[in-house]
Design an enzyme around this catalytic site. Structure first.
Site, PDB file in Angstrom:
ATOM      1  NE  ARG A 161      -3.121  -0.047   3.074  1.00 15.91           N
ATOM      2  CZ  ARG A 161      -4.343  -0.512   2.810  1.00 15.91           C
ATOM      3  NH1 ARG A 161      -5.178   0.222   2.109  1.00 15.91           N
ATOM      4  NH2 ARG A 161      -4.715  -1.692   3.262  1.00 15.91           N
TER       5      ARG A 161
ATOM      6  CB  CYS B  79     -29.669  -1.569  -6.711  1.00 21.12           C
ATOM      7  SG  CYS B  79     -30.118  -0.905  -8.330  1.00 21.12           S
TER       8      CYS B  79
END
Length: 431
Positions: A276, A345
């Site tokens: 990272r 959704c």
């Protein structure tokens, strides 16, 4: 040097795309020059006696690997798929293979590769690997990953060891592991692997951990009469997404590391395998605003894309920082707080909640920084079957050329165009 990447090249590319296409923008853009500057700075700060590997699970894109290759000693894989990909993309670089639950077929692959070291996680895995090495009649270099307790060390929200976890061996298993290594000389002990914490932002604590790793390894070396040269201290250097300047102090850590090595290494080399911290700042995720609506007294901006492309905000549990690249429309809202959502959704498709904006309209672009690690590759990409984001890799290879790679689809599907530095290239869609 902080985790920073200038938005100007990215914003210029997005402005170009707006002119060239009527489709709302949804894209990842990676600044490879910024990545190269950062990894070079990391490498040059490391003291003598240290090695730097890249944990490819953070971002395994081929252009990212190529950019890092001159500055790292090798790459770390956490699955057989990653191992194959890394060997294909970087065949000249040493590889490390770690992670629990390795398949026999993956152990065979790793044992057969010319320069691959395995991080063994358990006695059972060590026994399986010993049988494979004997069957292949090959010498296989191994590290024993150990889960040790370090008194006085705090914790992070992502602990990999120091308590019961699936990672590494308990110290009580070490005598049996050493006996197995002696019974199977095809397994060559290269060292020990320790990685107790991820998201570690305290450089002093990390120095304490490294000191403990070296002391324990030297104690075992003497107690068991072992011959090895390297201690792998893992990665886990933390990033503060809200305030990048509060991220792990790499320079301070490397400065303190010199004293730790002088007093505790006793001839051992240190190996680090960050992911990272290496690549996060080179990436940007861009979403064009499709709609702005008010619902029960709160404003929402619905943009093309979402957490199925950029899972980092919900995975990290934060409101991701962002910039707004204004378009040509008059603001629909001004000086309001807005929640930024995608097309999914589900009410969980939120990238930032109730954030203040000066002005916003449909057609504006939301530009999220710190998207170069654990972003696209950890996202639930096939949910609702939305198309993949466009991908671009920006690089000025020389004073006379800027290059942009663009792809849609799986790894290694790359197109390339070039132009003079006076204008950004016209990206071409790879097929």
């Amino acid at each position: 040097m902080t985790l920073h990447c200038s938005p100007e090249p990215v914003e210029a590319l997005l402005a170009r795309w707006r002119i060239e296409s009527r489709e709302p923008i949804c894209a990842y853009v990676y600044d490879l020059d910024a990545l190269q500057r950062h990894v070079r700075w990391m490498r040059e700060a490391l003291p003598h006696g240290c090695e730097l590997y890249y944990a490819a699970k953070a971002n395994p894109e081929a252009p990212v690997l190529r950019t890092l290759a001159p500055w790292v000693d090798g790459f770390e894989a956490a699955s057989g798929g990653e191992l194959r990909w890394l060997h294909e993309q970087q065949p000249a670089h040493p590889l490390l293979f770690g992670g629990p639950g390795k398949l026999d077929s993956e152990l065979v692959l790793a044992a057969a590769l010319p320069d691959c070291t395995l991080h063994v996680e358990s006695l059972g895995e060590l026994a399986r690997l010993a049988a494979i090495a004997d069957g292949l009649d090959r010498n296989v270099p191994v590290f024993l990953r150990m889960n040790i307790a370090v008194p006085g060390i705090g914790d992070t929200r992502l602990m990999m060891g120091g308590k019961p976890t699936p990672f590494g061996m308990d110290e009580q298993d070490l005598p049996q592991a050493v006996a197995m290594l002696r019974e199977h000389p095809r397994l060559r002990l290269e060292g020990f692997h320790f990685h107790l914490m991820s998201h570690q932002r305290d450089a002093r604590m990390q120095l304490d951990l490294v000191r403990a790793y070296l002391d324990v390894a030297n104690r075992w070396k003497a107690a068991y009469g072992l011959d090895f040269a390297v201690v792998n201290a893992g990665g886990g250097f933390g990033v503060d997404y809200a305030d990048p300047s509060a991220s792990f102090d790499w320079l301070g850590f490397c400065t303190g590391l010199r004293g730790v090595l002088d007093r505790h290494a006793n001839g051992l080399r240190l190996r680090f395998e960050p992911g990272r911290y290496v690549s996060v700042a080179c990436g940007w995720y861009a979403m064009e605003v499709l709609d702005i609506k008010r619902n029960h007294g709160e404003w929402f901006a619905v943009a093309r894309g979402g957490t199925h492309h950029f899972r980092t905000p919900p995975a990290q549990g934060h409101d991701h920082p962002f910039r707004i690249l204004r378009g040509n429309h008059a603001p629909l809202i001004e000086h309001e707080r807005v929640t930024l959502v995608g097309q999914l959704c589900t009410p969980k498709d939120v990238l930032a909640r109730a954030q203040p904006v000066e002005a916003l309209a449909p057609g504006d672009c939301l530009l999220f920084p710190l998207a170069g690690a654990y972003a696209w590759n950890i996202s639930h990409q096939n949910f609702l079957m939305h198309p993949a984001p466009r991908m671009a890799f920006l690089q000025a290879e020389s004073m006379a050329e800027e290059v942009c790679y663009v792809r849609a689809g799986g790894p290694n599907q790359l197109g390339r165009t070039a132009a003079s530095p006076s204008s950004l290239p016209s990206p071409t869609q790879a097929t």
